[in-house]
Design an enzyme around this catalytic site. Structure first.
Site, PDB file in Angstrom:
ATOM      1  CE  LYS A 171      -3.923  -2.172   2.372  1.00 31.54           C
ATOM      2  NZ  LYS A 171      -4.930  -1.995   3.444  1.00 31.54           N
TER       3      LYS A 171
ATOM      4  CE1 TYR B 231      -9.352  -3.109   0.472  1.00 31.42           C
ATOM      5  CE2 TYR B 231      -8.458  -1.225  -0.715  1.00 31.42           C
ATOM      6  CZ  TYR B 231      -8.272  -2.338   0.097  1.00 31.42           C
ATOM      7  OH  TYR B 231      -7.015  -2.667   0.530  1.00 31.42           O
TER       8      TYR B 231
ATOM      9  CG  ASN C 232      -3.544  -2.266   6.852  1.00 32.77           C
ATOM     10  OD1 ASN C 232      -3.471  -1.849   5.708  1.00 32.77           O
ATOM     11  ND2 ASN C 232      -4.457  -3.138   7.242  1.00 32.77           N
TER      12      ASN C 232
ATOM     13  CG  HIS D  25      -5.650  -6.246   0.241  1.00 36.76           C
ATOM     14  ND1 HIS D  25      -6.798  -6.290   0.995  1.00 36.76           N
ATOM     15  CD2 HIS D  25      -5.844  -7.116  -0.794  1.00 36.76           C
ATOM     16  CE1 HIS D  25      -7.650  -7.132   0.425  1.00 36.76           C
ATOM     17  NE2 HIS D  25      -7.094  -7.650  -0.664  1.00 36.76           N
TER      18      HIS D  25
ATOM     19  CD  GLU E  93      -9.097  -9.347  -3.118  1.00 45.17           C
ATOM     20  OE1 GLU E  93      -7.930  -9.677  -2.803  1.00 45.17           O
ATOM     21  OE2 GLU E  93      -9.945  -8.966  -2.289  1.00 45.17           O
TER      22      GLU E  93
END
Ligand code: CMP
Length: 140
Positions: free
Chosen positions: A11, A51, A114, A117, A128
């Site tokens: 990320k 998302y 964070n 993913h 995905e």
């Protein structure tokens, strides 16, 4: 256990801090093979579509803004039980709960920022992976 593939995203908080190599080392040390990888800069709409399962959550707008704020590295990890193994290597979503040695314990800044993913199940992994990669780009 079967050989699986899972979708991973490094990320913006991690690409901003130049952590791609350190995070990839964690995957490889755990026996996960990076069989596809590219660095892209998502639009907010592309992040929102990825998302969309979280669209009703209070953090959705913030999550989409964050994911479009800087480049990400999308990748396909392959290995025995890769979906669960990747989740183990990542650690808990909230870095405060992540086990020592996991990516989120070492690198994540908050529950939102964070660092990584990972897909949570075989069906989501397939969807995905297909969102970001064509079959020709998966080089086992
Ligand atoms: P990820 O595994 O990418 O899946 C959904 C993401 O939503 C999750 O990691 C977090 O980064 C983010 N998220 C979950 N809970 C919160 C929260 N309370 N506030 C902000 N972001 C969150």
């Amino acid at each position: 256990m079967a050989i699986e593939r899972t979708l991973s995203i490094i990320k913006p908080d991690a690409t901003n801090r130049n952590l791609t190599g350190k995070i990839n080392a964690k995957f490889e040390e755990a026996g996960l093979r990076i069989v596809a990888q590219k660095r892209i800069h998502l639009t907010k709409a592309q992040a929102g579509k990825f998302y969309e399962v979280h669209a009703e959550r209070p953090f959705y707008d913030e999550l989409c803004d964050f994911m479009a704020s800087a480049p990400v590295v999308v990748q396909v990890l392959e290995g025995e039980g890769a979906i669960a193994k990747n989740r183990e290597v990542m650690g808990a979503t909230n870095p405060a709960d992540a086990a020592p040695g996991t990516i989120r314990a070492e690198f994540a800044q908050s529950v939102g920022e964070n660092s990584v993913h990972g897909s949570d199940a075989p069906e989501t992994a397939a969807a995905e992976i297909a969102y970001f990669f064509s079959g020709l780009e998966l080089v086992g």
